[in-house]
Scaffold this motif. Sequence first.
Motif, short mmCIF file in Angstrom:
data_model
loop_
_atom_site.label_atom_id
_atom_site.label_comp_id
_atom_site.label_asym_id
_atom_site.label_seq_id
_atom_site.Cartn_x
_atom_site.Cartn_y
_atom_site.Cartn_z
N GLU A 69 6.27 -4.85 13.77
CA GLU A 69 6.20 -3.72 14.83
C GLU A 69 5.52 -2.57 13.47
N ARG A 70 5.35 -2.98 12.31
CA ARG A 70 5.05 -2.52 10.71
C ARG A 70 3.89 -1.90 11.09
N ILE A 71 3.48 -3.12 11.68
CA ILE A 71 1.45 -2.90 11.18
C ILE A 71 0.95 -3.13 12.70
N ARG A 121 -3.62 6.35 2.49
CA ARG A 121 -2.62 6.71 2.56
C ARG A 121 -2.83 6.38 4.11
N SER A 122 -1.49 5.48 4.24
CA SER A 122 -0.77 4.66 5.36
C SER A 122 0.59 5.50 6.40
N TYR A 123 0.22 5.72 7.05
CA TYR A 123 1.60 6.46 7.96
C TYR A 123 1.53 5.07 8.84
N HIS A 124 2.78 5.46 9.70
CA HIS A 124 3.09 4.22 10.44
C HIS A 124 4.11 6.04 11.67
N ASN A 153 13.16 -4.89 3.34
CA ASN A 153 13.32 -4.18 4.85
C ASN A 153 14.45 -3.32 4.62
N GLN A 154 14.24 -2.39 4.27
CA GLN A 154 15.03 -1.33 4.20
C GLN A 154 14.49 -0.02 3.99
N ASP A 155 14.76 1.31 3.59
CA ASP A 155 13.42 2.25 3.82
C ASP A 155 13.17 2.43 3.02
N VAL A 156 12.12 3.17 3.02
CA VAL A 156 10.72 3.51 2.37
C VAL A 156 11.84 3.92 0.90
N GLN A 201 -6.35 3.37 12.52
CA GLN A 201 -5.85 1.74 12.66
C GLN A 201 -7.11 1.22 12.58
N ARG A 202 -6.33 0.15 11.61
CA ARG A 202 -7.15 -1.13 11.33
C ARG A 202 -7.40 -2.11 11.70
N SER A 203 -8.65 -2.99 12.44
CA SER A 203 -9.14 -3.61 13.16
C SER A 203 -8.18 -5.37 12.71
N LEU A 205 -8.63 -15.69 4.72
CA LEU A 205 -8.72 -15.18 3.81
C LEU A 205 -10.28 -15.04 3.14
N VAL A 206 -10.85 -14.68 2.32
CA VAL A 206 -12.01 -14.72 2.19
C VAL A 206 -12.37 -15.25 0.86
N SER A 207 -13.39 -15.87 0.28
CA SER A 207 -13.41 -16.80 -0.32
C SER A 207 -12.46 -16.44 -1.68
N GLN A 224 -2.23 -15.00 12.29
CA GLN A 224 -3.33 -15.92 11.26
C GLN A 224 -2.80 -15.28 10.06
N ARG A 225 -2.49 -13.92 9.81
CA ARG A 225 -2.25 -13.36 8.07
C ARG A 225 -1.11 -14.05 8.09
N LEU A 226 -0.38 -13.94 8.51
CA LEU A 226 1.43 -14.43 8.24
C LEU A 226 1.17 -15.50 8.25
N LEU A 254 -12.59 -5.42 0.22
CA LEU A 254 -13.32 -5.35 1.12
C LEU A 254 -14.04 -4.80 2.16
N ARG A 255 -12.90 -3.51 2.66
CA ARG A 255 -12.53 -2.70 3.94
C ARG A 255 -14.41 -1.54 3.16
N ALA A 256 -14.12 -1.41 1.76
CA ALA A 256 -14.81 -0.49 1.73
C ALA A 256 -16.71 -0.80 2.03
N SER A 316 -6.86 -2.66 -4.73
CA SER A 316 -6.38 -3.54 -4.13
C SER A 316 -7.55 -3.73 -3.08
N THR A 317 -7.60 -4.97 -3.12
CA THR A 317 -8.93 -6.10 -2.54
C THR A 317 -9.26 -5.90 -0.87
N GLY A 318 -8.05 -5.44 -0.85
CA GLY A 318 -7.97 -5.33 1.02
C GLY A 318 -8.57 -3.83 0.70
N GLY A 377 0.98 -1.32 0.25
CA GLY A 377 -0.10 0.33 0.10
C GLY A 377 0.92 1.31 -0.17
N THR A 378 2.31 1.11 0.14
CA THR A 378 2.77 2.96 0.93
C THR A 378 3.37 2.59 -0.76
N HIS A 379 4.19 1.53 -1.64
CA HIS A 379 4.44 2.11 -2.97
C HIS A 379 3.39 1.74 -4.19
#
Length: 220
Positions: free
Chosen positions: A122-124, A135-138, A205-208, A168-170, A58-60, A179-181, A35-37, A30-32, A14-16
Amino acid sequence: SIIILFGPPGSGKGTHAPKIVEEIGAPQLSTGDMLRAAVAAGTEVGTKAKAVMESGGLVSDDIVVGIIKDRIQEDDCAKGFILDGFPRTVDQAKMLDACLAETSEKVARVIALQVPDDVLTERICGRWIHKASGRSYHSKFAPPKSLAGRDPTPETMLDDETGEPLMQRSDDTEEALSQRLQAYHAQTVPILEHYEAIVSVVDANQDVASVWTEIEKVLP
Ligand code: AP5
Ligand code: ZN
């Protein structure tokens, strides 16, 4: 072109994706987000998806493939699109390929963002999103201007462009993330073998900024 942005939860899809949108002028699907919408709007799909998403499952395949099929018929997808969070099972990949084959199209590139699981927590858990724009922030790695060194709360975490509150996302809890991992490793990673010839692996696994430099190099 048709690009799949692939990676575990929190890897930076979502960041990139919005930057790829700017670069190649094709929309982000983005299917995520879709689906959230649907959950927020209380549609039939949303009602079916809500509990599964909250638990990190996972949704079917039928539901998500249906959503994507409808979306890629729209005019703005005529010159290509960026898939974020889809496909997520080998069956979804096969259904996508079959659907594209009907119009002699195919996926041009799979950009696979790689990040070790222990970095993702930590990111999530520090992620805040602006619902309207996606837009996504941390709180630590990508703070909004409004935070200004204070503690992250709904009062201090505001969108840079609109000033609206972030949330924040539920499913961004440690329990749902595990579970997601699990779903990612068991059901989603096998897709890489399916698309083997067109996969570009990126060390995410580096800066954005460094991740983006690597992504730019492998854009079709
Ligand atoms: P979805 O919305 O796709 O979630 P996800 O795959 O778990 O991915 P995330 O959105 O959590 O991570 P991201 O890679 O976008 O990370 P971001 O860039 O925001 O799916 C949610 C749910 O919907 C699923 O669990 C499932 O139930 C359902 N679903 C969706 N699609 C489905 C499908 N096809 N089939 C079945 N079910 C489906 O970054 C995360 C945080 O890290 C942010 O705070 C960001 O600022 C920060 N960050 C990003 N990059 C960096 C960096 N390089 N350094 C430091 N911090 C960084
Ligand atoms: Zn995302």
